[in-house]
Enzyme design. Structure first.
Site, PDB file in Angstrom:
ATOM      1  N   GLU A  91      47.155  44.578  36.754  1.00 25.64           N
ATOM      2  CA  GLU A  91      46.817  44.042  35.439  1.00 25.64           C
ATOM      3  C   GLU A  91      47.191  42.574  35.309  1.00 25.64           C
ATOM      4  O   GLU A  91      46.420  41.781  34.773  1.00 25.64           O
ATOM      5  CB  GLU A  91      47.457  44.899  34.347  1.00 25.64           C
ATOM      6  CG  GLU A  91      46.861  46.299  34.356  1.00 25.64           C
ATOM      7  CD  GLU A  91      47.138  47.066  33.094  1.00 25.64           C
ATOM      8  OE1 GLU A  91      47.986  46.628  32.318  1.00 25.64           O
ATOM      9  OE2 GLU A  91      46.477  48.100  32.899  1.00 25.64           O
ATOM     10  N   HIS A 108      35.756  53.678  31.602  1.00 22.05           N
ATOM     11  CA  HIS A 108      34.662  53.042  32.347  1.00 22.05           C
ATOM     12  C   HIS A 108      33.384  53.000  31.522  1.00 22.05           C
ATOM     13  O   HIS A 108      32.280  53.000  32.058  1.00 22.05           O
ATOM     14  CB  HIS A 108      34.378  53.789  33.657  1.00 22.05           C
ATOM     15  CG  HIS A 108      35.553  53.874  34.568  1.00 22.05           C
ATOM     16  ND1 HIS A 108      36.583  54.758  34.376  1.00 22.05           N
ATOM     17  CD2 HIS A 108      35.869  53.164  35.676  1.00 22.05           C
ATOM     18  CE1 HIS A 108      37.483  54.612  35.323  1.00 22.05           C
ATOM     19  NE2 HIS A 108      37.077  53.641  36.128  1.00 22.05           N
TER      20      HIS A 108
END
Lengths: 340, 409
Positions: free
Chosen positions: A60, A132
């Site tokens: 991240e 997603h």
């Protein structure tokens, strides 16, 4: 002209850009050797070299830094195209995009700029579950200094991407991954159709641009106006055809700055509007369009502006089609506004 | 042990208001004891330096050891002059802020050597990504003081058109990037910029500065990851001034030995440096710059210093740390130390120092008068109001054109 799908068209755009300008560099997770998980950068590292198309670290903090790097690089005069593997993963980068990239020109009073493109596969309809499938465009349309683009077909994908990198300002470029390989009419169990049979699947090999900030009327009509972007442009078309409703369908293409002239002219003509988005309803981009339409076209309206959106839930996996604005939901929306 | 068990732990500073500060626990290595590896040595050869302390000026203000950069008296006097100016400028600007002349101010008192020596050891064309406490860098790069003040009072000559809080300078001509108030964002930006320099085959490098508290931000770790991966020609400075507003450095440090030691895990050359020692900072920056320019990649430098004054005009340090802490700080005052070093070399004296202070005070006073002649935040003139709609994009779109009309201009 060759037929291309959206991935091939994006690849062709990046090929053209890399070929023409040594300042263009491309990077992202798996974007180098492997060519990206959706293969948008396939073959480009082999053709242009490791230093022009390269892999970025995966975590991240590193995703945030991908965007940051784009800022730093752009300030140095490069033209970076960064890929965030899924739009759902863009949030670790949000400080760099919202607080930095978008404001470099403004806060330095034009001494520095940050023209770059952040590409990211976006939207649902692929059984991607909550991580997603998101359509997070409204987070970015709210940010002064950013431009937000969502193509709906191969021809526009190439032309808009080239226009984006040449705009000189940062562009968040969301790619509707459901229609990478073919238009989708919003009927989940129907077999995929191909871009080869769609007029916008014809994509020139050479460089061309599609102007940012310009919408396109993809289906003229008189009964009502539908404003959509990305996948839902095709669902709207299928719904109008299927229900036999004479809807005028506007493909927005650029969300910021959006083409108010085309929208207002159509709404003033039809008096009835559906604004559509896959994202959750509250504070979505459709709300901005609805608000602007009532300011601009209030006395022409014959019915309340209809927002056709995803629900105010996270994007579900098993019940994906209960969430997604399908063709049937579109038809109900069209009937609601035309029969009001 | 049968009674061993996990207990929730929150670090506390060694002293709070009312305590007598005693820094003997720091156990800092003596100046001159650190070895200086070749600038292209493996990062592993910096392991001892990351937990030790690169120092040049000893307790007698003599330059000792391998790291002595052997600078000419002219360079030393120039450094001293920039540092004195920085301190006087800060003092004056704080007073003006108290008088309501600007909305906000941040001093760099006690940390002047960090940015002055760092800037002087780099080339003027190397790109700097400072935080809000590196004003010394601007002086070292020759930024016009009137221009700096015009920015701080947001007047008609503010080169940022009144868009930024005071001290968030930007100066493209001097290769100083626009300063952000969001902590740490400049670290990976500097890495990206450095990568672009390498991509273009230039021998320019980039440098950035953040504080000790900011090392806890993800951008610190992202920057080090990318700097290591791409061997970016960048100097990543952590200015450990012991305090992040009211939080002691141990809130960000945890049980790590030093902030510099965090760089080793990334395979980045890492140095902890006496941040109040002009010569040590100069030498370390020079080393890191040579390493970067010759392809050795990034260096993480922890500058061990002390924030002698408040974080900003919005906090009162007497509420969270003992008064007089700076007087007990074992690494002293960077200006006094360089001054005594020059005096010891016979290159400076008290009379000249007094004269320098007078000259700089006069310069600051005169500059402010001139700056004020271009307006102030309260009384104007400011940048034209319509300028708020400029520079959002290269060209304003219909929304900005309409909104400007809505504002009636």
């Amino acid at each position: 002209m060759p037929a291309m799908n959206i991935i091939q068209a994006l690849n062709s755009a990046m090929d053209v850009l890399l070929d023409a300008d040594p300042d263009v560099v491309i990077f992202g997770e798996d974007a180098g050797y492997f060519g990206g998980v959706f293969k948008a950068t396939d073959g480009l590292q082999a053709k242009y070299g490791l230093d022009r198309v390269f892999d970025a670290p995966i975590n991240e903090a590193a995703i945030a830094a991908i965007a940051a790097m784009a800022v730093g690089m752009a300030a140095r005069g490069l033209k970076p195209i960064a890929e965030i593997q899924f739009a759902d993963y863009i949030f670790p980068a949000i400080d760099q995009i919202v607080s930095e990239m978008s404001r470099i020109r403004y806060r330095s009073a034009g001494q520095f700029t940050s023209g770059c493109v952040v590409r990211s596969p976006w939207g649902g309809g692929i059984r991607g579950g909550q991580t997603h499938s998101m359509s997070p465009e409204a987070f970015f349309t709210h940010v002064p200094g950013l431009q937000v683009v969502v193509p709906s077909n191969p021809y526009d994908a190439k032309g808009l991407l080239i226009a984006s990198i040449e705009s000189g300002d940062p562009v968040i470029f969301f790619e509707p991954k459901r229609i990478y390989n073919g238009p989708f009419d919003g009927v989940p169990d129907k077999p995929l159709s191909s871009w080869a049979r769609h007029p916008k699947g014809e994509v020139p090999e050479e460089r061309y641009t599609v102007e940012l900030g310009k919408a396109e009327i993809v289906r003229p009509g008189e009964a009502c106006t539908v404003i959509a972007y990305g996948t839902l442009v095709h669902v709207a078309e299928a719904a109008a055809e299927h229900a036999g409703i004479d809807a005028e369908i506007i493909d927005l293409k650029t969300l910021v700055p959006y083409d108010i002239e085309t929208i207002a002219a159509s709404v003033n003509k039809t008096g009835r509007v559906v604004v559509a988005q896959e994202a959750p309803r509250t504070s979505g981009f459709a709300a901005e369009l609805a608000a602007q339409i009532q300011e601009e076209c209030f006395y022409a309206l014959e019915a309340p502006v209809f927002r056709l959106t995803g629900w105010d839930t996270p994007y579900p996996h098993a019940h994906e089609w209960a969430y997604f604005p399908t063709r049937d939901r579109f038809i109900r929306a069209l009937k609601t506004v035309t029969e009001a | 042990m049968s009674d061993a068990q996990s207990r929730f732990h929150v670090p506390t500073p060694p002293f709070r208001p009312g305590d007598a500060p005693d820094f003997s626990y720091l156990n800092l290595p003596k100046a001159g004891t650190a070895k200086r590896p070749d600038a292209l040595a493996s990062w592993r050869e910096t392991s001892d330096l990351a937990v030790g302390l690169v120092g040049v000026l000893d307790h007698n203000h003599q330059a000792v050891g391998d790291w002595d950069p052997r600078l000419s008296p002219e360079i030393l006097r120039e450094g001293l002059s920039h540092m004195v100016l920085t301190r006087i400028y800060d003092e004056r600007m704080l007073k003006l802020q108290r008088q309501g002349k600007m909305s906000f101010y941040m001093k760099s008192t006690g940390e002047e050597a960090v940015s002055v020596a760092g800037a002087m050891a780099m080339r003027p064309t190397d790109m700097a990504f400072p935080s809000y406490r590196q004003q010394g860098l601007l002086f070292a790069r020759g930024r016009d003081i009137v221009d700096m003040m015009c920015h701080c009072i947001s007047n008609s000559r503010d080169n940022l058109k009144g868009r930024q809080l005071p001290v968030h300078y930007a100066w493209a001509e001097g290769h100083v990037f626009t300063i952000s108030g969001n902590l740490g964002t400049q670290f990976p930006q500097a890495v990206g910029y450095a990568m672009a320099c390498a991509y273009k085959g230039e021998d320019r490098i980039a440098a950035s500065w953040i504080g000790d508290g900011t090392t806890a931000e993800g951008d610190f770790h992202g920057a080090l990851t990318l700097a290591s991966t791409y061997r970016a020609p960048v100097i990543l400075n952590v200015v450990n001034n012991q305090w992040a507003i009211s939080s002691h450095q141990n809130i960000a440090l945890g049980d790590a030995p030093t902030f510099a030691a965090k760089g080793l895990g990334y395979g980045v050359a890492s140095l902890r440096v006496d941040g109040n020692d002009f010569l040590a900072i100069y030498a370390a920056t020079q080393w890191a710059a040579e390493r970067a320019r010759k392809g050795g990649g990034a260096t993480l430098i922890e500058l061990f210093t002390y924030r002698a004054d408040a974080h900003s005009t919005s906090d009162d340090p007497s509420k969270y740390r003992p008064k007089g802490e700076f007087d007990s700080w074992p690494l002293g005052d960077p200006i006094e130390r360089l001054k005594q070093h020059l005096i010891g070399k016979g290159e400076w004296d008290e009379a000249r120092h007094e004269k320098l202070e007078e000259t700089m005070t006069a310069l600051v006073v005169k500059s402010y008068k001139e700056a004020e002649s271009h307006g102030t935040l309260h009384d104007g003139p400011l940048a034209p109001t319509e300028s708020i709609f400029e520079d959002v994009y290269a060209r304003p779109d219909w929304r900005l054109r309409r909104q400007r009309q809505d504002l009636g201009i």
